[in-house]
Design an enzyme around this catalytic site. Structure first.
Site, PDB file in Angstrom:
ATOM      1  N   LYS A 104     -46.143 -21.199 -76.624  1.00 53.09           N
ATOM      2  CA  LYS A 104     -46.094 -21.216 -78.096  1.00 53.09           C
ATOM      3  C   LYS A 104     -46.250 -22.640 -78.598  1.00 53.09           C
ATOM      4  O   LYS A 104     -45.637 -23.540 -78.042  1.00 53.09           O
ATOM      5  CB  LYS A 104     -44.692 -20.785 -78.519  1.00 53.09           C
ATOM      6  CG  LYS A 104     -44.565 -19.394 -78.993  1.00 53.09           C
ATOM      7  CD  LYS A 104     -43.128 -19.178 -79.436  1.00 53.09           C
ATOM      8  CE  LYS A 104     -42.678 -17.813 -79.016  1.00 53.09           C
ATOM      9  NZ  LYS A 104     -42.533 -17.687 -77.578  1.00 53.09           N
ATOM     10  N   ASP A 114     -48.716 -18.104 -80.217  1.00 58.49           N
ATOM     11  CA  ASP A 114     -48.729 -17.981 -78.763  1.00 58.49           C
ATOM     12  C   ASP A 114     -50.172 -18.160 -78.330  1.00 58.49           C
ATOM     13  O   ASP A 114     -51.032 -17.335 -78.665  1.00 58.49           O
ATOM     14  CB  ASP A 114     -48.211 -16.602 -78.341  1.00 58.49           C
ATOM     15  CG  ASP A 114     -46.809 -16.683 -77.801  1.00 58.49           C
ATOM     16  OD1 ASP A 114     -46.620 -17.354 -76.779  1.00 58.49           O
ATOM     17  OD2 ASP A 114     -45.916 -16.062 -78.409  1.00 58.49           O
ATOM     18  N   CYS A 131     -48.141  -4.358 -82.173  1.00 63.81           N
ATOM     19  CA  CYS A 131     -47.380  -4.819 -80.996  1.00 63.81           C
ATOM     20  C   CYS A 131     -48.244  -5.645 -80.041  1.00 63.81           C
ATOM     21  O   CYS A 131     -49.334  -5.226 -79.663  1.00 63.81           O
ATOM     22  CB  CYS A 131     -46.819  -3.615 -80.253  1.00 63.81           C
ATOM     23  SG  CYS A 131     -45.988  -4.095 -78.721  1.00 63.81           S
ATOM     24  N   ARG A 136     -42.797 -18.871 -67.714  1.00 65.44           N
ATOM     25  CA  ARG A 136     -43.851 -19.688 -68.324  1.00 65.44           C
ATOM     26  C   ARG A 136     -43.364 -21.120 -68.530  1.00 65.44           C
ATOM     27  O   ARG A 136     -44.114 -22.068 -68.376  1.00 65.44           O
ATOM     28  CB  ARG A 136     -44.211 -19.059 -69.682  1.00 65.44           C
ATOM     29  CG  ARG A 136     -45.527 -19.494 -70.232  1.00 65.44           C
ATOM     30  CD  ARG A 136     -45.816 -18.887 -71.622  1.00 65.44           C
ATOM     31  NE  ARG A 136     -45.202 -17.618 -71.886  1.00 65.44           N
ATOM     32  CZ  ARG A 136     -45.825 -16.433 -71.813  1.00 65.44           C
ATOM     33  NH1 ARG A 136     -47.094 -16.372 -71.484  1.00 65.44           N
ATOM     34  NH2 ARG A 136     -45.186 -15.312 -72.086  1.00 65.44           N
ATOM     35  N   TYR A 137     -42.107 -21.273 -68.927  1.00 66.88           N
ATOM     36  CA  TYR A 137     -41.536 -22.594 -69.198  1.00 66.88           C
ATOM     37  C   TYR A 137     -40.507 -22.881 -68.102  1.00 66.88           C
ATOM     38  O   TYR A 137     -39.848 -21.958 -67.606  1.00 66.88           O
ATOM     39  CB  TYR A 137     -40.819 -22.602 -70.550  1.00 66.88           C
ATOM     40  CG  TYR A 137     -41.661 -22.118 -71.705  1.00 66.88           C
ATOM     41  CD1 TYR A 137     -42.579 -22.961 -72.328  1.00 66.88           C
ATOM     42  CD2 TYR A 137     -41.548 -20.806 -72.173  1.00 66.88           C
ATOM     43  CE1 TYR A 137     -43.347 -22.508 -73.404  1.00 66.88           C
ATOM     44  CE2 TYR A 137     -42.309 -20.352 -73.230  1.00 66.88           C
ATOM     45  CZ  TYR A 137     -43.201 -21.205 -73.847  1.00 66.88           C
ATOM     46  OH  TYR A 137     -43.961 -20.765 -74.892  1.00 66.88           O
ATOM     47  N   CYS A 192     -44.619  -0.431 -82.936  1.00 68.53           N
ATOM     48  CA  CYS A 192     -45.183  -1.189 -84.045  1.00 68.53           C
ATOM     49  C   CYS A 192     -46.695  -1.213 -83.878  1.00 68.53           C
ATOM     50  O   CYS A 192     -47.196  -1.423 -82.769  1.00 68.53           O
ATOM     51  CB  CYS A 192     -44.629  -2.610 -84.031  1.00 68.53           C
ATOM     52  SG  CYS A 192     -42.826  -2.651 -83.902  1.00 68.53           S
ATOM     53  N   CYS A 202     -39.629   1.524 -76.401  1.00 66.78           N
ATOM     54  CA  CYS A 202     -38.980   1.041 -77.629  1.00 66.78           C
ATOM     55  C   CYS A 202     -38.587   2.259 -78.455  1.00 66.78           C
ATOM     56  O   CYS A 202     -39.195   3.323 -78.304  1.00 66.78           O
ATOM     57  CB  CYS A 202     -39.949   0.207 -78.458  1.00 66.78           C
ATOM     58  SG  CYS A 202     -40.575  -1.228 -77.582  1.00 66.78           S
ATOM     59  N   ASP A 248     -50.687 -11.926 -82.902  1.00 68.81           N
ATOM     60  CA  ASP A 248     -51.366 -12.097 -81.612  1.00 68.81           C
ATOM     61  C   ASP A 248     -52.662 -11.300 -81.580  1.00 68.81           C
ATOM     62  O   ASP A 248     -52.847 -10.338 -82.334  1.00 68.81           O
ATOM     63  CB  ASP A 248     -50.442 -11.634 -80.474  1.00 68.81           C
ATOM     64  CG  ASP A 248     -49.249 -12.553 -80.329  1.00 68.81           C
ATOM     65  OD1 ASP A 248     -49.454 -13.778 -80.267  1.00 68.81           O
ATOM     66  OD2 ASP A 248     -48.103 -12.045 -80.288  1.00 68.81           O
ATOM     67  N   ARG A 273     -47.506  -6.182 -77.005  1.00 64.19           N
ATOM     68  CA  ARG A 273     -47.459  -5.591 -75.655  1.00 64.19           C
ATOM     69  C   ARG A 273     -47.860  -4.111 -75.711  1.00 64.19           C
ATOM     70  O   ARG A 273     -47.407  -3.313 -74.900  1.00 64.19           O
ATOM     71  CB  ARG A 273     -46.056  -5.751 -75.043  1.00 64.19           C
ATOM     72  CG  ARG A 273     -45.666  -7.186 -74.813  1.00 64.19           C
ATOM     73  CD  ARG A 273     -44.607  -7.349 -73.726  1.00 64.19           C
ATOM     74  NE  ARG A 273     -44.379  -8.756 -73.471  1.00 64.19           N
ATOM     75  CZ  ARG A 273     -43.263  -9.430 -73.808  1.00 64.19           C
ATOM     76  NH1 ARG A 273     -42.259  -8.794 -74.376  1.00 64.19           N
ATOM     77  NH2 ARG A 273     -43.150 -10.723 -73.556  1.00 64.19           N
ATOM     78  N   ARG A 326     -36.575 -21.467 -68.511  1.00 60.63           N
ATOM     79  CA  ARG A 326     -36.227 -20.128 -68.976  1.00 60.63           C
ATOM     80  C   ARG A 326     -37.216 -19.089 -68.472  1.00 60.63           C
ATOM     81  O   ARG A 326     -38.378 -19.424 -68.219  1.00 60.63           O
ATOM     82  CB  ARG A 326     -36.131 -20.074 -70.502  1.00 60.63           C
ATOM     83  CG  ARG A 326     -37.374 -20.566 -71.233  1.00 60.63           C
ATOM     84  CD  ARG A 326     -36.979 -21.025 -72.648  1.00 60.63           C
ATOM     85  NE  ARG A 326     -38.097 -21.428 -73.467  1.00 60.63           N
ATOM     86  CZ  ARG A 326     -38.617 -22.648 -73.478  1.00 60.63           C
ATOM     87  NH1 ARG A 326     -38.148 -23.589 -72.670  1.00 60.63           N
ATOM     88  NH2 ARG A 326     -39.602 -22.946 -74.278  1.00 60.63           N
TER      89      ARG A 326
HETATM   90  S1  SF4 Z   1     -43.346  -5.258 -81.243  1.00 58.36           S
HETATM   91 FE1  SF4 Z   1     -43.837  -3.969 -79.444  1.00 58.36          FE
HETATM   92  S2  SF4 Z   1     -42.194  -4.429 -77.986  1.00 58.36           S
HETATM   93 FE2  SF4 Z   1     -41.460  -5.103 -79.999  1.00 58.36          FE
HETATM   94  S3  SF4 Z   1     -40.352  -3.314 -80.867  1.00 58.36           S
HETATM   95 FE3  SF4 Z   1     -42.457  -3.211 -81.627  1.00 58.36          FE
HETATM   96  S4  SF4 Z   1     -43.461  -1.876 -80.139  1.00 58.36           S
HETATM   97 FE4  SF4 Z   1     -41.603  -2.577 -79.137  1.00 58.36          FE
END
Ligand code: SF4
Length: 367
Positions: free
Chosen positions: A328, A321, A121, A101-102, A118, A114, A284, A123, A105
């Protein structure tokens, strides 16, 4: 305000909890919620490691750790503005595993799993146990070739999923391969493992993160001061004592850390443990996360409260973001307003940390 760390007698948990039935059996949710939570779990992955389960105060219905990991029926209430790829990774993915994206990097997304999932999350549509676990050997070779061919890439950010679910041997292979690319100077690892599975931070895992002649940084994702218990602190110390600097990123989350006392305690605890607060992310627009997002004015007020009361070492940048893959940007609060011109020179009004207002440059004193 959320309760601060407090001692609690709890039988140690030994298993990772991956289903609503397991959460009921562990007395983390009442049995009458099982059917509703099964619907959520059919849509979004569930996983609570023993370390996370042990942090939860199950007698507190508003427990800020549970809120981050125990599924909630509100996750099925999508909002029209939410999107499967909220930060626009796909628009900047030239080859599998790379997000560029940048200019200087890239992200290298090594894994799609994971140790925990979460509830907010960003993603959540691409991580989980139903996906392919990690980049195939061929895809990794392509990704490394992409980096090798672009001398402007100075930094590679290992992310996913959580890259620290990989074995030390596999991590070491990737970091060593990056270390052999002359123009790559920095490897940055984004992880929640030191908090949610601190036992994985062995001496071997820490060695695997380092490449000769290159700098490695570890960025810890943590959202509440209670996450930095003794085992997490020891895991972070193991990383830092090996010479790897640590930064943190946190997500501003309603019902978890959206009050000044909790945020202040989190940032101070990080700095006391030699971890520099780096980013405070505005939530997000991930699907089914509206109940955990604050508004931007609420976030700015919280950050303003931190500015007034905490050392500069404890101040993360509050960032958004921009949906669509536009990167960002810091989102305030702002203290500087342009009000008029004094000749050719612009004049500003600047607010101090007590809310006082001042002109800059000041009006010349009369002689
Ligand atoms: S935010 Fe998403 S990618 Fe990051 S640890 Fe939690 S579940 Fe995994």
């Amino acid at each position: 305000m959320h309760p601060m760390p407090r001692p609690r007698q709890r039988k140690a948990t030994t298993k990772t909890l991956r289903t609503p039935a397991a959460l009921v059996a562990a007395a983390l949710v009442p049995a009458e919620r099982l059917a509703a939570l099964e619907l959520v779990a059919a849509r979004y992955a569930v996983s609570l490691t023993p370390d996370v389960t042990d942090l939860i105060h199950s007698d507190d219905p508003a427990d800020p750790i549970a809120r981050q990991f125990v599924p909630d029926p509100a996750e099925l209430d999508g909002k029209p503005e939410e999107r499967a790829d909220p930060i626009g990774d796909d628009a900047h993915s030239p080859v599998e595993g790379i997000v560029h994206r940048y200019p200087d990097r890239v992200l290298l997304k090594l894994v799609h799993i994971c140790p925990v999932y979460c509830r907010f999350c960003f993603r959540r549509e691409t991580v989980g146990p139903g996906r392919r676990r990690s980049l195939s050997r061929a895809a990794l070779d392509h990704a490394l070739a992409y980096i090798r061919a672009r001398p402007q890439i100075w930094e590679v950010i290992l992310t996913g999923g959580d890259p620290l679910v990989l074995s030390p041997r596999r991590l070491s292979e990737v970091v060593s391969a990056l270390g052999e690319i002359e123009h790559v100077k920095i490897a940055r690892v984004h992880t929640r493992v030191p908090v949610v599975a601190p036992g994985r931070i062995t001496a071997e895992a820490v060695r695997a993160l380092m490449a000769r002649g290159k700098a490695t940084y570890v960025v810890l994702h943590t959202n509440h001061p209670r996450e930095l218990g003794a085992r997490a602190r020891q895991a972070c110390a193991r990383i830092i004592d090996a010479g790897i600097p640590m930064l943190s990123q946190s997500v501003l989350l309603r019902g978890v850390n959206d009050d000044p006392e909790t945020l202040a305690a989190l940032m101070r605890s990080l700095v006391e443990n030699r971890i520099k607060p780096y980013y405070l992310h505005h939530g997000d627009l991930a699907p089914g996360t509206g109940h955990m997002r604050t508004t931007i004015p609420e976030g700015q007020a919280l950050v303003r409260a931190l500015h007034g009361r905490l050392s500069g070492l404890c101040q993360p940048a509050y960032v958004l973001d921009i949906p669509g893959g536009h990167g960002k940007s810091p989102i305030g609060p702002t203290y500087l307003g342009r009000i008029a011109s004094a000749g050719d020179e612009p004049r500003f009004e600047i607010e101090d940390f007590n809310g006082g207002h001042h002109l800059y440059p000041p009006v010349a004193a009369r002689r």
